[in-house]
Design an enzyme around this catalytic site. Structure first.
Site, PDB file in Angstrom:
ATOM      1  CG  ASP A   1      -0.587  -5.555  11.526  1.00 57.38           C
ATOM      2  OD1 ASP A   1       0.001  -6.420  10.861  1.00 57.38           O
ATOM      3  OD2 ASP A   1      -1.630  -4.992  11.145  1.00 57.38           O
TER       4      ASP A   1
ATOM      5  CG  HIS B   1       3.746  -8.396   9.200  1.00 50.77           C
ATOM      6  ND1 HIS B   1       3.379  -9.047   8.046  1.00 50.77           N
ATOM      7  CD2 HIS B   1       2.698  -7.591   9.518  1.00 50.77           C
ATOM      8  CE1 HIS B   1       2.167  -8.652   7.673  1.00 50.77           C
ATOM      9  NE2 HIS B   1       1.727  -7.781   8.557  1.00 50.77           N
TER      10      HIS B   1
ATOM     11  CG  HIS C   1      -1.721  -1.285   1.351  1.00 47.81           C
ATOM     12  ND1 HIS C   1      -2.333  -1.673   2.505  1.00 47.81           N
ATOM     13  CD2 HIS C   1      -1.959  -2.269   0.455  1.00 47.81           C
ATOM     14  CE1 HIS C   1      -2.918  -2.851   2.338  1.00 47.81           C
ATOM     15  NE2 HIS C   1      -2.705  -3.232   1.099  1.00 47.81           N
TER      16      HIS C   1
ATOM     17  CG  HIS D   1      -5.298  -7.290  11.786  1.00 49.33           C
ATOM     18  ND1 HIS D   1      -6.357  -6.443  11.557  1.00 49.33           N
ATOM     19  CD2 HIS D   1      -4.234  -6.752  11.109  1.00 49.33           C
ATOM     20  CE1 HIS D   1      -5.951  -5.437  10.785  1.00 49.33           C
ATOM     21  NE2 HIS D   1      -4.683  -5.612  10.491  1.00 49.33           N
TER      22      HIS D   1
ATOM     23  CG  ASP E   1      -1.642  -8.349   6.153  1.00 48.53           C
ATOM     24  OD1 ASP E   1      -2.810  -8.175   6.567  1.00 48.53           O
ATOM     25  OD2 ASP E   1      -0.679  -7.670   6.569  1.00 48.53           O
TER      26      ASP E   1
ATOM     27  CE1 TYR F   1       4.402  -4.035   9.518  1.00 49.97           C
ATOM     28  CE2 TYR F   1       3.866  -2.990  11.608  1.00 49.97           C
ATOM     29  CZ  TYR F   1       3.529  -3.832  10.560  1.00 49.97           C
ATOM     30  OH  TYR F   1       2.310  -4.459  10.566  1.00 49.97           O
TER      31      TYR F   1
HETATM   32 FE1  FEO Z   1      -2.892  -4.683   9.333  1.00 47.29          FE
HETATM   33 FE2  FEO Z   1      -0.406  -6.941   8.709  1.00 47.29          FE
HETATM   34  O1  FEO Z   1      -2.083  -6.168   8.588  1.00 47.29           O
END
Ligand code: FEO
Length: 391
Positions: free
Chosen positions: A161, A220, A22, A76, A80, A189
């Site tokens: 996240d 992540h 994004h 979440h 992803d 990030y």
């Molecule tokens: Fe808000 Fe890694 O998604």
């Protein structure tokens, strides 16, 4: 699948190829971490992007029969982490899907209503046998639905996240990669994903205060096990939005006048002892600039006037910055709009308006200059910046 703690396996996927999230340049790829806890009950924490559903299920099968999964924790709903939910539902038809009320509402719109949802709120627990999971909602980190799950016996926080990094690696843990690299990725990030929600971060950090945390397992990047205190400390610092004494100078230029002004501004900062970085928007990605902007006190942005406005590269940067600007908390941050013009000052003026809309103070006004600079002008520009640094 890597066993990250006794009975807990990383069954997620590594995306070595992705280079964009994004507008965020993921130059080191990304990972979508999913954790399988095998206890008296079997629990899957988060899933992966839809295109990695087969890989996820294959990894689960190497450890346990997916049909025996009792719980799927949906920390979440963003695709992803939850894109594979429909495939997981087919493989685990008896599972309860543990989720916040907000998450349930979002999931219904994304993935349909075939799920046996178990809605949880702050402090709710489920027992897996030898361990309990406690749920901690973390709204706006990074959507309204987010939550974290804490395993008491393992002292692991599954944070989704929060505390993540877009970073594909063959390693699993912070100490295997090295703190400077992991922190740099975590900072990028934070600046590009989390920064607008810094007040929510401060609340979330408070709600973790009672938890003994040996490991933070985000969805992540690598897992924090040797540097938990460091990343918690950095999140405390970043979310405070308190600036350091650094400066960044960001610009684009047509015939080098705005560039010469940028270089002069850098020179002035350096002479004042202010750590400074220069970013030419033709050569630097806006998401990389954001990492340095996170804590910079002085943000100088320059554009000449092109076609009665600012240059498109500068407009794109300021648009991205506006979206990431916290609604409050940037008091005392100094914006310095500058640039050259021929017969209309719109370029630098638009930069000034955009910086103001982002929440910067503009104590030096707009430093614009007509046509080509000369020695006198550059000397005056240096002096103005030095006065600005002196306050
Ligand atoms: Fe808000 Fe890694 O998604």
């Amino acid at each position: 699948p890597m066993e990250i703690a006794s009975g807990i396996y990383d069954v997620g996927a590594t995306d070595w190829i992705v280079r964009d999230f994004h507008g965020y340049k993921t130059e080191r790829g990304a990972s979508y971490n999913s954790y399988l806890i095998v206890d008296e009950k079997i629990c899957l924490i988060d899933t992966v992007k839809a295109c990695y559903a087969d890989e996820l299920l294959e990894k689960i099968r190497r450890v346990a029969d997916p049909a025996k999964i009792d719980y799927v924790v949906v920390n979440h709903v963003e695709p992803d982490h939850a894109g594979a939910l429909p495939e997981v539902l087919k493989a685990a038809p008896n599972a309860k899907f543990v989720i916040t009320m907000q998450g349930k509402n979002e999931a219904l719109r994304h993935y349909g209503d075939g799920f046996d949802f178990m809605v949880v709120k702050e402090g709710d627990k489920i027992s897996l046998g030898s361990r309990e999971l406690t749920f901690v909602p973390m709204p706006m980190l990074h959507w309204p639905d987010n939550m974290a799950a804490y395993s008491d016996v393992d002292r692991i926080l599954f944070s989704n996240d929060a505390f993540g990094q877009h970073f594909a690696s063959s390693k699993h843990f912070d100490d295997e990669v090295g703190l400077p690299e992991v922190l740099a990725q975590a900072k990028k990030y934070y600046a590009n994903i989390v920064m607008p929600y810094s007040r929510h971060v401060q609340k979330a950090l408070k709600s973790f205060e009672g938890c003994e945390v040996d490991m933070i397992a985000p969805s992540h990047g690598v897992i924090w096990r040797s540097h938990v205190a460091e990343i918690l400390g950095e999140y405390g610092r970043w979310s405070s939005l308190a600036p350091d004494d650094s400066a960044i100078v960001v610009y684009d230029s047509m015939w080098h006048t705005t560039e010469d002004m940028a270089l002069e501004i850098v020179e002035a900062f350096i002479e004042c002892g202010v750590p400074t970085r220069l970013f030419d928007l033709k050569a630097n990605h806006i998401s990389d600039i954001m990492t340095d902007l996170l804590s910079a006190k002085f943000v100088a942005v320059g554009s000449p006037t092109l076609n009665n406005g600012m240059m498109p590269t500068v407009a794109a940067f300021l648009c991205y910055l506006k979206g990431l600007s916290p609604k409050a908390g940037w008091e005392g941050r100094v914006g310095i709009p500058f640039g050259s013009y021929g017969w209309g000052t719109n370029g630098p003026d638009e930069v000034a308006a955009a910086l103001e809309a982002c929440g910067f103070d503009l104590p030096l006004g707009t430093l614009s200059h007509q046509w080509i600079e000369d020695e006198d002008h550059l000397a005056r520009l240096q002096e103005t910046i030095k006065q600005g640094v002196a306050g």
